[in-house]
Design a protein around this motif. Structure first.
Motif, PDB file in Angstrom:
ATOM      1  N   GLY A  19      32.270   5.788 -19.157  1.00 29.93           N
ATOM      2  CA  GLY A  19      31.989   4.863 -18.167  1.00 29.93           C
ATOM      3  C   GLY A  19      32.809   4.776 -16.913  1.00 29.93           C
ATOM      4  O   GLY A  19      32.041   4.947 -15.876  1.00 29.93           O
ATOM      5  N   PHE A  20      34.035   5.176 -16.958  1.00 28.78           N
ATOM      6  CA  PHE A  20      34.930   5.035 -15.993  1.00 28.78           C
ATOM      7  C   PHE A  20      34.747   6.310 -15.101  1.00 28.78           C
ATOM      8  O   PHE A  20      34.370   6.299 -13.713  1.00 28.78           O
ATOM      9  CB  PHE A  20      36.370   5.140 -16.405  1.00 28.78           C
ATOM     10  CG  PHE A  20      37.345   5.110 -14.959  1.00 28.78           C
ATOM     11  CD1 PHE A  20      37.577   4.114 -14.248  1.00 28.78           C
ATOM     12  CD2 PHE A  20      37.990   6.361 -14.979  1.00 28.78           C
ATOM     13  CE1 PHE A  20      38.387   4.307 -12.979  1.00 28.78           C
ATOM     14  CE2 PHE A  20      38.782   6.449 -13.846  1.00 28.78           C
ATOM     15  CZ  PHE A  20      39.261   5.388 -13.175  1.00 28.78           C
ATOM     16  N   VAL A  21      34.622   7.495 -15.632  1.00 29.19           N
ATOM     17  CA  VAL A  21      34.565   8.695 -14.957  1.00 29.19           C
ATOM     18  C   VAL A  21      33.157   8.971 -14.229  1.00 29.19           C
ATOM     19  O   VAL A  21      32.916   9.477 -13.402  1.00 29.19           O
ATOM     20  CB  VAL A  21      34.789  10.010 -16.212  1.00 29.19           C
ATOM     21  CG1 VAL A  21      34.747  11.373 -15.244  1.00 29.19           C
ATOM     22  CG2 VAL A  21      36.171   9.671 -16.744  1.00 29.19           C
ATOM     23  N   ALA A  22      32.144   8.366 -15.092  1.00 23.84           N
ATOM     24  CA  ALA A  22      30.719   8.552 -14.427  1.00 23.84           C
ATOM     25  C   ALA A  22      30.525   7.886 -13.471  1.00 23.84           C
ATOM     26  O   ALA A  22      29.870   7.980 -12.427  1.00 23.84           O
ATOM     27  CB  ALA A  22      29.731   8.219 -15.715  1.00 23.84           C
ATOM     28  N   SER A  23      31.282   6.599 -13.351  1.00 23.04           N
ATOM     29  CA  SER A  23      31.072   5.596 -12.161  1.00 23.04           C
ATOM     30  C   SER A  23      31.798   6.301 -10.842  1.00 23.04           C
ATOM     31  O   SER A  23      31.217   6.190  -9.653  1.00 23.04           O
ATOM     32  CB  SER A  23      31.515   4.329 -12.240  1.00 23.04           C
ATOM     33  OG  SER A  23      33.147   4.130 -12.560  1.00 23.04           O
ATOM     34  N   VAL A  24      32.990   6.843 -11.177  1.00 24.33           N
ATOM     35  CA  VAL A  24      33.596   7.648 -10.191  1.00 24.33           C
ATOM     36  C   VAL A  24      32.613   8.971  -9.369  1.00 24.33           C
ATOM     37  O   VAL A  24      32.693   9.161  -8.336  1.00 24.33           O
ATOM     38  CB  VAL A  24      34.993   8.260 -10.512  1.00 24.33           C
ATOM     39  CG1 VAL A  24      35.800   9.027  -9.561  1.00 24.33           C
ATOM     40  CG2 VAL A  24      35.792   7.079 -11.024  1.00 24.33           C
ATOM     41  N   ALA A  25      31.999   9.796 -10.314  1.00 28.59           N
ATOM     42  CA  ALA A  25      31.315  10.695 -10.072  1.00 28.59           C
ATOM     43  C   ALA A  25      30.132  10.215  -9.219  1.00 28.59           C
ATOM     44  O   ALA A  25      29.932  10.943  -8.207  1.00 28.59           O
ATOM     45  CB  ALA A  25      30.650  11.474 -11.206  1.00 28.59           C
ATOM     46  N   VAL A  26      29.571   9.031  -9.444  1.00 27.79           N
ATOM     47  CA  VAL A  26      28.531   8.301  -8.521  1.00 27.79           C
ATOM     48  C   VAL A  26      28.888   8.158  -7.490  1.00 27.79           C
ATOM     49  O   VAL A  26      28.126   8.350  -6.504  1.00 27.79           O
ATOM     50  CB  VAL A  26      27.764   7.207  -9.461  1.00 27.79           C
ATOM     51  CG1 VAL A  26      26.930   6.567  -8.515  1.00 27.79           C
ATOM     52  CG2 VAL A  26      26.731   7.663 -10.802  1.00 27.79           C
ATOM     53  N   GLU A  27      30.179   7.520  -7.198  1.00 29.69           N
ATOM     54  CA  GLU A  27      30.634   6.939  -5.979  1.00 29.69           C
ATOM     55  C   GLU A  27      30.972   8.324  -5.275  1.00 29.69           C
ATOM     56  O   GLU A  27      30.819   8.295  -3.858  1.00 29.69           O
ATOM     57  CB  GLU A  27      31.908   6.080  -6.245  1.00 29.69           C
ATOM     58  CG  GLU A  27      32.636   5.612  -4.903  1.00 29.69           C
ATOM     59  CD  GLU A  27      31.142   4.736  -4.266  1.00 29.69           C
ATOM     60  OE1 GLU A  27      31.682   4.463  -2.889  1.00 29.69           O
ATOM     61  OE2 GLU A  27      30.389   4.178  -4.688  1.00 29.69           O
ATOM     62  N   GLY A  28      31.288   9.297  -5.876  1.00 29.23           N
ATOM     63  CA  GLY A  28      31.929  10.617  -5.247  1.00 29.23           C
ATOM     64  C   GLY A  28      30.590  11.019  -4.262  1.00 29.23           C
ATOM     65  O   GLY A  28      30.547  11.591  -3.244  1.00 29.23           O
ATOM     66  N   PHE A  29      29.459  11.113  -5.052  1.00 31.59           N
ATOM     67  CA  PHE A  29      28.119  11.799  -4.656  1.00 31.59           C
ATOM     68  C   PHE A  29      27.786  10.728  -3.491  1.00 31.59           C
ATOM     69  O   PHE A  29      27.254  11.087  -2.530  1.00 31.59           O
ATOM     70  CB  PHE A  29      27.119  11.553  -5.624  1.00 31.59           C
ATOM     71  CG  PHE A  29      25.630  12.198  -5.127  1.00 31.59           C
ATOM     72  CD1 PHE A  29      25.441  13.421  -5.416  1.00 31.59           C
ATOM     73  CD2 PHE A  29      24.615  11.253  -4.484  1.00 31.59           C
ATOM     74  CE1 PHE A  29      24.369  13.967  -5.015  1.00 31.59           C
ATOM     75  CE2 PHE A  29      23.557  11.781  -4.096  1.00 31.59           C
ATOM     76  CZ  PHE A  29      23.098  13.023  -4.341  1.00 31.59           C
ATOM     77  N   ARG A  30      27.796   9.429  -3.463  1.00 35.32           N
ATOM     78  CA  ARG A  30      27.414   8.547  -2.471  1.00 35.32           C
ATOM     79  C   ARG A  30      28.374   8.854  -1.207  1.00 35.32           C
ATOM     80  O   ARG A  30      27.708   8.687  -0.230  1.00 35.32           O
ATOM     81  CB  ARG A  30      27.841   7.062  -3.040  1.00 35.32           C
ATOM     82  CG  ARG A  30      27.242   5.910  -2.047  1.00 35.32           C
ATOM     83  CD  ARG A  30      27.332   4.742  -2.638  1.00 35.32           C
ATOM     84  NE  ARG A  30      26.351   4.139  -3.702  1.00 35.32           N
ATOM     85  CZ  ARG A  30      26.812   3.921  -4.834  1.00 35.32           C
ATOM     86  NH1 ARG A  30      28.012   4.228  -5.278  1.00 35.32           N
ATOM     87  NH2 ARG A  30      25.731   3.698  -5.618  1.00 35.32           N
ATOM     88  N   GLN A  31      29.573   8.851  -1.393  1.00 37.38           N
ATOM     89  CA  GLN A  31      30.537   9.012  -0.277  1.00 37.38           C
ATOM     90  C   GLN A  31      30.258  10.323   0.660  1.00 37.38           C
ATOM     91  O   GLN A  31      30.254  10.453   1.669  1.00 37.38           O
ATOM     92  CB  GLN A  31      31.936   8.858  -0.459  1.00 37.38           C
ATOM     93  CG  GLN A  31      32.401   7.615  -1.148  1.00 37.38           C
ATOM     94  CD  GLN A  31      32.054   6.494  -0.002  1.00 37.38           C
ATOM     95  OE1 GLN A  31      32.323   6.693   1.020  1.00 37.38           O
ATOM     96  NE2 GLN A  31      31.596   5.322  -0.599  1.00 37.38           N
ATOM     97  N   ALA A  32      29.955  11.365  -0.431  1.00 35.84           N
ATOM     98  CA  ALA A  32      29.372  12.831   0.348  1.00 35.84           C
ATOM     99  C   ALA A  32      28.284  12.591   1.020  1.00 35.84           C
ATOM    100  O   ALA A  32      28.044  13.170   2.384  1.00 35.84           O
ATOM    101  CB  ALA A  32      29.264  13.660  -0.862  1.00 35.84           C
TER     102      ALA A  32
END
Length: 490
Positions: free
Chosen positions: A46-59
């Motif tokens: 859950g933690f890692v996946a949410s960070v991945a989603v935010e990384g896509f959003r910021q990109a």
């Protein structure tokens, strides 16, 4: 005092207690439900996946800032000169197409299964490089205003990262599928701020039913994903809306009629997407050209209204709080439906869940103008949200997920009372008129086919992530060639 063998009595008692405690731990470990240690794995996912989603959003925001000072696509489009508004989607679509084409030409690896198929009927293994190429292609396309959902790619990316974690831990197939399911739920929660809907998304659509043992881990992953997003990246609901007062019986009747309408519009929308894809893709074989032409069509439509750009987030937010005339809402509905159809037909990677929400919101708002005669701001929010949920249910055949989602994205609980009957009616009619949902192809289901999910409580071994000598290499390919057309995801 000493014991019979000469040892101090205190030492003997200490060793006895230690041995008994160790025996108790061994007993607990051997008798432990295998899903209990999986809870820790789900929390990490859950933690890692949410960070991945935010990384896509910021990109995505970083790319948008290359041509605008605004992060929201509709606002960015409205502030651009008309020629730039028409050209930027073309450039984004062509570049995204070149990324996909280069991946197919030089990497020469099959695309592999969608995360839904990998969980429901596969082994949970997602090939890394082809999925990264699709993610990069979608990132460029959605950042340039293409009318497609970015959240589907976010969920796919989160599932890919979760699949990698399972592979690194050499998880067996049953746990690998569950790990990817946890990643999908956490990605959904991080993208929409909707952990319960994310859990139901996995239960209703991917697993095909409520699997109680597996859904516990999925719920943990979704909650941790949302908690991480709220704590580190963004607080509050996805959309701001006027509070809806308690629902009356008249409201339930109106909502049921709205669900009835959505039950007919949903299958028609899916038919339009499938027909356009079958007709258009054989005509233009070169992927960058095919995507570029779709980008040109979307850019030209945006000259009429900037609301054509993007996944529909800004449009829905405006529907919820701003005053719209019937003519303007109808224009947005028609133009966005044409744009989404063009993007899907061209094979631009992304999803249609958020675009469907925007179309459903427009449908609900039009119905309220024509028949329900809204008398207050909360009526506008109510029928926009009910329209969103009912059209989503008609296309996904997932009424519980759709009804809970419109509550979670606004934290407006009273909406559920009206949305639930509307979503059930829309789902029933939609599934009767069209048996295949928007996710049937992503689930690897052929026309008229139904396959039971492999994930089942009895298949889990006694440890959460045990070693497996048969774990596949990171880029093993399992399924059809990358050039095979596929339906878009949420």
């Amino acid at each position: 005092m000493r014991s019979g063998d000469g040892l101090p009595r205190q030492l003997v008692m200490s060793e006895s207690i230690s041995n008994r405690f160790h025996a108790l731990l061994v007993h607990l470990r051997l008798g432990l439900d295998p899903m209990v240690p999986m809870m820790l794995v789900a929390a990490i996912i859950g933690f890692v996946a949410s960070v991945a989603v935010e990384g896509f959003r910021q990109a995505m925001y970083a790319i948008i800032r290359l041509y605008s000072t605004h992060e929201h696509l509709v606002t960015a489009a409205a502030g651009l000169p008309l020629w730039q508004r028409a050209v930027i989607p073309v450039i984004a679509a062509v570049v995204g197409g070149l990324i996909m084409w280069a991946g197919q030409r030089w990497i020469k690896r099959p695309r592999g299964p969608e995360y839904m198929e990998a969980v429901r009927v596969g082994d949970g293994l997602l090939p890394v490089v082809p999925n990264l190429m699709r993610t990069a292609s979608s990132l460029v396309a959605v950042s340039g205003g293409i009318t497609i959902g970015r959240e589907g790619t976010m969920i796919q990316f989160a599932s890919l990262v979760s699949s990698l974690i399972g592979r690194i831990g050499r998880a067996d197939p049953a746990h690998q599928r569950l790990i990817v399911a946890c990643g999908a739920a956490a990605g959904f929660a991080g993208a929409y701020h909707a952990p319960i809907a994310g859990t139901l998304f996995v239960a209703e659509i991917i697993l095909g039913g409520l699997q109680l043992r597996e859904i516990t881990a999925v719920l943990v992953a979704a909650v941790i994903g949302e908690l991480t997003t709220q704590s580190l990246f963004a607080t509050g609901p996805l959309y701001l809306a006027h509070m809806v007062p308690p629902i009356s019986f008249i409201d339930l009747l109106d909502a049921s009629l709205l669900g009835l309408l959505a039950g007919f519009i949903g299958p028609a929308f899916l038919w339009l997407l499938d027909t356009a894809r079958r007709k258009y893709q054989p005509l233009v074989g070169f992927l960058p050209l095919r995507m570029g032409l779709a980008g040109l069509f979307i850019g030209l439509l945006s000259l009429l209204m900037p609301q054509v750009w993007g996944n529909g987030y800004s449009v829905v937010q405006s529907f919820l709080v701003d005053h719209w005339t019937l003519t303007a809402v109808a224009a947005v509905f028609v133009l966005r439906m044409l744009a989404v159809t063009a993007a899907s037909a061209a094979g631009i990677p992304g999803g249609v869940l958020t675009p469907t929400l925007a179309l459903g919101g427009a449908m609900g708002l039009m119905v309220s103008h024509l028949f329900l005669v809204p008398e207050a701001s909360h009526s506008q929010a109510l029928w926009t949200l009910v329209g969103m949920g009912s059209l989503l249910a008609a296309t996904t055949h997932a009424p519980a997920m759709s009804a809970i989602m419109v509550f979670e994205i606004t934290r407006n609980y009273n909406v559920v009372m009206a949305a639930m009957p509307a979503c059930v009616i829309a789902s029933v009619i939609g599934s009767l008129l069209r048996h295949r949902s928007v996710y049937s192809e992503a689930l690897g289901l052929k026309e008229g086919e139904h396959r039971e999910p492999k994930v089942a409580g009895g298949e889990f071994p006694a440890t959460a992530v045990p070693p497996s000598a048969e774990a596949a290499p990171l880029d093993d390919a399992q399924t059809p060639d990358a050039g095979t057309p596929t339906a878009t995801k949420p």
